[in-house]
Motif scaffolding. Structure first.
Motif, mmCIF file in Angstrom:
data_model
loop_
_atom_site.group_PDB
_atom_site.id
_atom_site.type_symbol
_atom_site.label_atom_id
_atom_site.label_comp_id
_atom_site.label_asym_id
_atom_site.label_seq_id
_atom_site.Cartn_x
_atom_site.Cartn_y
_atom_site.Cartn_z
ATOM 1 N N GLY A 188 6.776 -3.779 16.888
ATOM 2 C CA GLY A 188 6.137 -2.789 16.052
ATOM 3 C C GLY A 188 5.416 -3.238 14.635
ATOM 4 N N VAL A 189 5.099 -2.311 14.114
ATOM 5 C CA VAL A 189 4.441 -2.891 12.632
ATOM 6 C C VAL A 189 5.465 -3.375 11.587
ATOM 7 C CG1 VAL A 189 2.733 -0.796 12.747
ATOM 8 C CG2 VAL A 189 4.932 -0.330 11.521
ATOM 9 N N LEU A 190 6.648 -3.418 11.999
ATOM 10 C CA LEU A 190 7.530 -3.650 10.922
ATOM 11 C C LEU A 190 8.203 -5.129 11.408
ATOM 12 C CD1 LEU A 190 9.858 -0.661 10.245
ATOM 13 C CD2 LEU A 190 7.841 -1.585 8.956
ATOM 14 N N ASP A 191 7.781 -5.684 12.395
ATOM 15 C CA ASP A 191 8.241 -6.933 13.156
ATOM 16 C C ASP A 191 8.088 -8.349 12.000
ATOM 17 O OD1 ASP A 191 9.673 -8.440 14.865
ATOM 18 O OD2 ASP A 191 8.355 -8.183 16.500
ATOM 19 N N GLY A 192 9.095 -8.881 11.616
ATOM 20 C CA GLY A 192 8.658 -9.900 10.611
ATOM 21 C C GLY A 192 8.934 -9.544 9.192
ATOM 22 N N ILE A 193 8.983 -8.175 9.052
ATOM 23 C CA ILE A 193 8.785 -7.739 7.256
ATOM 24 C C ILE A 193 9.975 -7.797 6.657
ATOM 25 C CG2 ILE A 193 8.363 -5.689 5.930
ATOM 26 C CD1 ILE A 193 5.651 -6.563 7.276
ATOM 27 N N PRO A 194 10.140 -8.528 5.477
ATOM 28 C CA PRO A 194 11.331 -8.540 4.731
ATOM 29 C C PRO A 194 11.904 -7.434 4.200
ATOM 30 C CG PRO A 194 9.774 -10.162 3.926
ATOM 31 C CD PRO A 194 8.871 -9.107 4.823
ATOM 32 N N ILE A 195 13.133 -7.174 3.862
ATOM 33 C CA ILE A 195 13.894 -5.933 3.559
ATOM 34 C C ILE A 195 15.161 -6.265 2.594
ATOM 35 C CG2 ILE A 195 15.124 -5.593 5.724
ATOM 36 C CD1 ILE A 195 14.703 -2.401 5.107
ATOM 37 N N ALA A 196 15.363 -5.599 1.721
ATOM 38 C CA ALA A 196 16.658 -5.893 1.006
ATOM 39 C C ALA A 196 17.392 -4.572 0.967
ATOM 40 C CB ALA A 196 16.346 -6.127 -0.423
ATOM 41 N N TRP A 197 18.866 -4.690 0.645
ATOM 42 C CA TRP A 197 19.596 -3.711 0.962
ATOM 43 C C TRP A 197 20.450 -3.293 -0.337
ATOM 44 C CZ3 TRP A 197 19.567 -0.788 5.299
ATOM 45 C CH2 TRP A 197 18.779 -1.336 6.471
ATOM 46 N N GLN B 267 -0.236 -4.137 4.019
ATOM 47 C CA GLN B 267 -0.883 -5.261 4.086
ATOM 48 C C GLN B 267 -0.440 -6.426 4.716
ATOM 49 O OE1 GLN B 267 -0.546 -5.291 -0.256
ATOM 50 N NE2 GLN B 267 -2.495 -4.954 -0.520
ATOM 51 N N LEU B 268 0.944 -6.503 4.952
ATOM 52 C CA LEU B 268 1.499 -7.806 5.516
ATOM 53 C C LEU B 268 1.542 -7.532 7.100
ATOM 54 C CD1 LEU B 268 4.758 -8.165 3.407
ATOM 55 C CD2 LEU B 268 2.931 -9.773 3.728
ATOM 56 N N SER B 269 1.785 -6.300 7.307
ATOM 57 C CA SER B 269 1.836 -6.191 8.892
ATOM 58 C C SER B 269 0.774 -6.591 9.760
ATOM 59 C CB SER B 269 2.214 -4.647 9.459
ATOM 60 O OG SER B 269 2.396 -4.498 10.620
ATOM 61 N N PRO B 270 -0.735 -6.349 9.350
ATOM 62 C CA PRO B 270 -1.920 -6.907 10.047
ATOM 63 C C PRO B 270 -1.676 -8.204 9.963
ATOM 64 C CG PRO B 270 -2.608 -5.243 8.688
ATOM 65 C CD PRO B 270 -1.169 -5.449 8.313
ATOM 66 N N LEU B 271 -1.393 -9.192 8.950
ATOM 67 C CA LEU B 271 -1.517 -10.567 8.890
ATOM 68 C C LEU B 271 -0.319 -11.103 9.934
ATOM 69 C CD1 LEU B 271 -1.270 -10.795 5.014
ATOM 70 C CD2 LEU B 271 -3.357 -11.361 6.460
ATOM 71 N N LEU B 272 0.857 -10.514 9.990
ATOM 72 C CA LEU B 272 1.710 -10.967 10.764
ATOM 73 C C LEU B 272 1.438 -10.682 12.320
ATOM 74 C CD1 LEU B 272 4.924 -9.410 9.023
ATOM 75 C CD2 LEU B 272 4.307 -12.055 9.415
ATOM 76 N N GLN B 273 0.911 -9.552 12.642
ATOM 77 C CA GLN B 273 0.615 -9.131 13.948
ATOM 78 C C GLN B 273 -0.552 -9.923 14.441
ATOM 79 O OE1 GLN B 273 2.292 -6.729 15.796
ATOM 80 N NE2 GLN B 273 3.759 -6.456 14.024
ATOM 81 N N THR B 274 -1.573 -10.651 13.843
ATOM 82 C CA THR B 274 -2.684 -11.466 14.272
ATOM 83 C C THR B 274 -2.451 -12.686 14.269
ATOM 84 O OG1 THR B 274 -3.667 -11.187 12.089
ATOM 85 C CG2 THR B 274 -4.466 -9.457 13.597
ATOM 86 N N GLY B 275 -1.147 -13.064 13.589
ATOM 87 C CA GLY B 275 -0.943 -14.615 13.428
ATOM 88 C C GLY B 275 -1.476 -15.125 12.103
ATOM 89 N N ALA B 276 -1.982 -14.313 11.323
ATOM 90 C CA ALA B 276 -2.640 -14.936 9.995
ATOM 91 C C ALA B 276 -1.454 -15.492 9.051
ATOM 92 C CB ALA B 276 -3.649 -14.213 9.430
ATOM 93 N N LEU B 277 -0.292 -14.852 9.367
ATOM 94 C CA LEU B 277 0.881 -15.076 8.564
ATOM 95 C C LEU B 277 1.918 -15.192 9.425
ATOM 96 C CD1 LEU B 277 2.388 -15.273 5.704
ATOM 97 C CD2 LEU B 277 2.330 -12.887 5.912
ATOM 98 N N ASP B 278 2.815 -16.245 9.272
ATOM 99 C CA ASP B 278 4.048 -16.327 10.162
ATOM 100 C C ASP B 278 5.196 -15.750 9.400
ATOM 101 O OD1 ASP B 278 5.434 -18.289 12.292
ATOM 102 O OD2 ASP B 278 6.379 -19.024 10.243
#
Length: 460
Positions: A74-83, A16-27
């Motif tokens: 790619g699809v993960l650019d800008g996606i948050p992750i925890a470790w 859900q997040l990736s299309p928003l980031l890729q299209t500029g709808a979400l920074d």
């Protein structure tokens, strides 16, 4: 095409997040800031042990520049992750959920998989809580607190472990993915207890450099996510790929085997009911399902009773100096008690376990038909209340062994596995269905999981 923001972004999946980031709808910077705001506002302060706001800010800003310039990774650019608190992150001490490591030297470099994820453009938000030294399937941590299972609506229930914070961070909608480790079920157990997806890869699929060990003959890694597609994307990044090499399979003709030995012993009625309902849905959708006993599964526990457990032997060797010195008083006494059992395991016993393991892994290849996957309940019970386990050590140890029972079979036999939510059991708590594949059959497993997930969940 622009995708409108329809709600809090911290509750969205990667898909859900990736299309928003890729299209500029979400920074990406706004997403990182929203994530930290959600963490600060969340009532459970035991989930995250360390926040990486400075690092995340730099990574999110770099993702913003790439996406604005049309240079997405790619699809993960800008996606948050925890470790999980086992992964080295440059400049931080890796404490493995324990206070005795807090004075250790900071890591001089990221773990290899942390580097790989950064290269895919993901934004590291922080490190999450866990069972001390990853040596429990319950997720209880007396030093940093125990994350609360967000699926519970009656009493405080355990999150499962040892990747407790990883599961709760995803289930509580704080991050879309967290990376855990799995030595006896530590990805699949908390995934099942919290109603999310947990993928345990075949041991050796990813580099273990920079990951604090528990038992190197059993340790494996994997992502905890909201859905299987997210896990497939993260798996590719952890292997250094720019795009996944796994496609969606089909349910028609998918061959599944239900193991009749061990997996259902003492299982709660609600767990069995949810699992059997999911099997019926899979059969109606075209999957071929048969049932088979596997005497070797019982043999695993007979071997452990005779020789001790591999994990106990290796954990004792790793921690023997701590267990013999003053640091032992700073470790959870239940961890100390369990680890010290390894002192009684002789080299001849350890070698006998390894020899039997090799024999059984080879025998398992001939015990099922080519292309078949095993399908079982992930766990025999739903997440139990936390309070009785904190008060009664005997109950703690009995529950821990029961919780680990189903999943540790896959670690001993070097399987890969995916736990997918399949319904609810007692107290409306989540039940997980476990798809397991033979060693190095991860592509086949994930392809089948992609095809089967909606049917398993009952959403089709």
């Amino acid at each position: 095409m622009a995708y409108p923001d329809t709600g809090p972004n911290t509750g969205k999946s990667i898909a859900q997040l990736s299309p928003l980031l890729q299209t500029g709808a979400l920074d990406p910077v706004a997403l990182a800031e929203e994530t930290f705001a959600a963490l600060r506002a969340h009532e459970d302060k035991t989930i995250f042990l360390t926040l990486l706001e400075k690092r995340a800010g730099k990574e999110a800003a770099a993702a913003r520049r790439r996406l604005r310039d049309g240079r997405s990774l790619g699809v993960l650019d800008g996606i948050p992750i925890a470790w999980k608190d086992l992964f080295d992150i440059e400049g931080l001490v890796t404490t493995a959920g324990s206070r005795v490591l807090a004075k250790s030297a900071p890591a001089t470099a990221d773990a290899d998989v942390v580097k790989a994820i950064a290269a895919a453009g993901m934004v590291s938000i922080g490190r999450v809580n866990m069972s001390e030294f990853a040596f429990s399937g319950l997720g209880i941590n007396p030093h940093y607190g125990t994350p609360k299972n967000p699926a519970s609506t009656d009493v405080v229930r355990i999150p499962g472990g040892s990747s407790s914070g990883s599961a709760v961070a995803v289930a509580a909608s704080l991050v879309p993915v967290s990376i855990g480790t799995d030595t006896g079920g530590s990805v699949r157990i908390p995934a099942a207890f919290n109603g999310i997806v947990g993928y345990k890869a075949t041991r050796g699929r990813y580099s273990m450099k920079g990951v604090f060990p528990l038992a190197t003959s059993l340790d494996s890694l994997g992502p905890l996510t909201r859905n299987v597609q997210d896990a497939v994307w993260v798996d590719a990044a952890m292997r250094g790929l720019t795009a996944p090499d796994i496609g969606r399979g089909t349910l028609e003709g998918l061959s599944l085997v239900v193991p009749e030995t061990v997996f259902f012993d003492g299982a709660q009625d609600g767990v069995i009911a949810a699992f059997e309902a999911a099997l019926e849905r899979l059969a109606r959708a075209g999957a071929k399902i048969r049932r088979q006993p596997f005497p070797m599964f019982s043999e695993i526990f007979d071997l452990t009773a005779r020789h001790g457990a591999l994990v106990t032997a290796e954990a004792y060797v790793l921690h023997r100096q701590r267990l013999a010195g003053p640091e032992a008083s700073e470790i959870d006494p239940r961890i100390v008690t369990r680890a010290r059992l390894g002192e009684n395991i002789k080299l001849t016993d350890y070698l006998a376990l390894l020899q039997a393991r090799d024999r059984m892994i080879a025998a398992m290849q001939g015990a099922i038909q080519p292309g078949e996957l095993l399908v079982s309940p992930t766990l025999p019970h739903v997440a139990p209340p936390a309070a009785p386990l904190l008060e009664d050590d005997d109950l703690f140890f009995r529950t821990n062994m029961l919780t680990l029972r189903n999943t540790l079979i896959g670690n001993f036999l070097d399987w890969c596995g995916v736990s997918i939510p399949c319904g609810t059991g007692d107290a409306g708590m989540p039940v997980g269905l476990l798809l397991s594949g033979m060693p190095r059959c991860d592509e086949q497993l994930l392809s089948a999981a992609l095809a089967a997930e909606e049917t398993i969940r009952g959403t089709t």
